[in-house]
Write a protein that holds these residues in place. Structure first.
Motif, PDB file in Angstrom:
ATOM      1  N   ALA A 166      -5.613  -4.553  -4.754  1.00  0.00           N
ATOM      2  CA  ALA A 166      -6.322  -3.636  -3.858  1.00  0.00           C
ATOM      3  C   ALA A 166      -5.679  -2.251  -3.862  1.00  0.00           C
ATOM      4  N   ALA A 167      -4.349  -2.223  -3.870  1.00  0.00           N
ATOM      5  CA  ALA A 167      -3.640  -0.944  -3.896  1.00  0.00           C
ATOM      6  C   ALA A 167      -3.944  -0.174  -5.179  1.00  0.00           C
ATOM      7  N   LYS A 168      -4.001  -0.878  -6.306  1.00  0.00           N
ATOM      8  CA  LYS A 168      -4.290  -0.215  -7.575  1.00  0.00           C
ATOM      9  C   LYS A 168      -5.763   0.169  -7.676  1.00  0.00           C
ATOM     10  N   GLY A 169      -6.652  -0.571  -7.015  1.00  0.00           N
ATOM     11  CA  GLY A 169      -8.044  -0.145  -6.930  1.00  0.00           C
ATOM     12  C   GLY A 169      -8.170   1.194  -6.227  1.00  0.00           C
ATOM     13  N   ALA A 170      -7.366   1.387  -5.179  1.00  0.00           N
ATOM     14  CA  ALA A 170      -7.355   2.672  -4.483  1.00  0.00           C
ATOM     15  C   ALA A 170      -6.829   3.783  -5.385  1.00  0.00           C
ATOM     16  N   VAL A 171      -5.839   3.464  -6.226  1.00  0.00           N
ATOM     17  CA  VAL A 171      -5.326   4.451  -7.185  1.00  0.00           C
ATOM     18  C   VAL A 171      -6.434   4.887  -8.141  1.00  0.00           C
ATOM     19  N   ASN A 172      -7.259   3.941  -8.583  1.00  0.00           N
ATOM     20  CA  ASN A 172      -8.376   4.298  -9.455  1.00  0.00           C
ATOM     21  C   ASN A 172      -9.332   5.263  -8.779  1.00  0.00           C
ATOM     22  N   SER A 173      -9.667   4.990  -7.518  1.00  0.00           N
ATOM     23  CA  SER A 173     -10.581   5.869  -6.788  1.00  0.00           C
ATOM     24  C   SER A 173      -9.971   7.251  -6.585  1.00  0.00           C
ATOM     25  N   LEU A 174      -8.694   7.285  -6.249  1.00  0.00           N
ATOM     26  CA  LEU A 174      -7.999   8.555  -6.075  1.00  0.00           C
ATOM     27  C   LEU A 174      -8.025   9.356  -7.375  1.00  0.00           C
ATOM     28  N   MET A 202       0.831  -1.208   0.000  1.00  0.00           N
ATOM     29  CA  MET A 202       0.000   0.000   0.000  1.00  0.00           C
ATOM     30  C   MET A 202       0.865   1.258   0.000  1.00  0.00           C
ATOM     31  N   LEU A 203       1.950   1.244   0.764  1.00  0.00           N
ATOM     32  CA  LEU A 203       2.858   2.400   0.776  1.00  0.00           C
ATOM     33  C   LEU A 203       3.461   2.644  -0.598  1.00  0.00           C
ATOM     34  N   ALA A 204       3.945   1.577  -1.214  1.00  0.00           N
ATOM     35  CA  ALA A 204       4.655   1.718  -2.485  1.00  0.00           C
ATOM     36  C   ALA A 204       3.738   2.147  -3.615  1.00  0.00           C
ATOM     37  N   ASN A 205       2.493   1.679  -3.612  1.00  0.00           N
ATOM     38  CA  ASN A 205       1.609   1.896  -4.753  1.00  0.00           C
ATOM     39  C   ASN A 205       0.541   2.958  -4.525  1.00  0.00           C
ATOM     40  N   THR A 206       0.028   3.054  -3.318  1.00  0.00           N
ATOM     41  CA  THR A 206      -1.082   3.979  -3.055  1.00  0.00           C
ATOM     42  C   THR A 206      -0.632   5.232  -2.321  1.00  0.00           C
ATOM     43  N   VAL A 220      -3.382 -10.184  -4.615  1.00  0.00           N
ATOM     44  CA  VAL A 220      -4.601  -9.506  -4.174  1.00  0.00           C
ATOM     45  C   VAL A 220      -4.268  -8.174  -3.499  1.00  0.00           C
ATOM     46  N   ASP A 221      -3.155  -8.127  -2.782  1.00  0.00           N
ATOM     47  CA  ASP A 221      -2.758  -6.881  -2.122  1.00  0.00           C
ATOM     48  C   ASP A 221      -2.431  -5.807  -3.151  1.00  0.00           C
ATOM     49  N   TYR A 222      -1.721  -6.172  -4.193  1.00  0.00           N
ATOM     50  CA  TYR A 222      -1.375  -5.240  -5.267  1.00  0.00           C
ATOM     51  C   TYR A 222      -2.636  -4.767  -5.989  1.00  0.00           C
TER      52      TYR A 222
END
Length: 243
Positions: free
Chosen positions: A154-162, A109-113, A150-152
């Motif tokens: 989820a992190a990229k899903g947060a990027v989409n929302s952002l 999450m730190l690295a991607n989001t 799955v963790d990656y």
């Protein structure tokens, strides 16, 4: 000169391809890296040999103070950042969710989001009308990447929302925010996940029957940054071979 583009994670893969393409298109380019100083220097060297302007800047973009320093240094040496590509990211060895520990999840999450959030926020505080941001998502955000990442995902899903939310916040200020969502692309990130040949294994199963290249993703990023995409904001552009 078109402006000053900052590419995070610009020392290899999609980031390096994007930095070199933007330089060819007339941008001065800040090539951010965390660990790969020699690789970043090679990217800058290639740009300068072709007559472009570039600067390699070390910073861990998941750390707030380093993001501020990164933007300050580029502004002092190249000029204010007018275009941002949030490409920095990471994944770890393929695993089922039940076998992942909290430390790994938080690192992903730190690295991607978190890195994307911090750089977007700094850009939003500094950019003038006409600026543009492109965030690197992944088709994994839609597919979930079961049994692997799955963790990656989820992190990229947060990027989409952002991306969607920030695009609406900045639209009236003349700053566009979009995302590119790559699928199976030939980059070193698959080795980080423990399967260097993953694209060769899965590429033939795609509708286009092949994996993509970093340059193909870079072309999509460059278009979203350009004035040709002047009425595009809040979009998530899939570069995934129909996956």
């Amino acid at each position: 000169m078109k402006g000053v583009a900052l590419v995070t994670g610009g020392s290899r893969g999609i980031g390096a391809a994007t930095a070199k393409l933007l330089a060819r298109q007339g941008y001065a380019v800040g090539v951010n890296y965390r660990l790969r100083a020699e690789s970043a220097a090679r990217v800058v060297g290639e740009i300068e040999q072709s007559g472009g302007r570039a600067l390699a800047v070390q910073a861990d973009v998941s750390i707030e103070t380093e993001v501020v320093r990164l933007f300050d240094e580029i502004e002092q040496r190249l000029g204010p950042v007018t275009h941002l590509v949030n490409n920095a990211g990471a994944l770890f060895t393929q695993s089922r969710l039940v076998d992942m520990d909290l430390e790994r999840f938080n690192r992903v999450m730190l690295a991607n989001t978190t890195s994307c959030f911090l750089c977007c926020r700094e850009a939003a505080r500094r950019m003038q009308p006409g600026g543009a941001i492109v965030n690197l998502s992944s088709i994994a955000a839609q597919l979930g990447a079961p049994f692997e990442y799955v963790d990656y995902a989820a992190a990229k899903g947060a990027v989409n929302s952002l991306t969607k939310g920030l695009a609406k916040e900045l639209a009236a200020e003349g700053i566009r925010v979009n995302a590119v969502s790559p699928g199976l692309i030939y980059t070193d990130i698959h080795a980080d996940g423990g399967e260097p040949g993953r694209v060769d294994r899965l590429g033939p199963t795609l509708p286009m029957q092949r994996g993509g290249t970093a340059e193909e993703v870079a072309n999509a990023i460059a278009w979203l940054l350009s004035d040709q995409a002047s009425y595009v904001t809040g979009a998530i552009l899939e570069v995934a071979g129909g996956r």
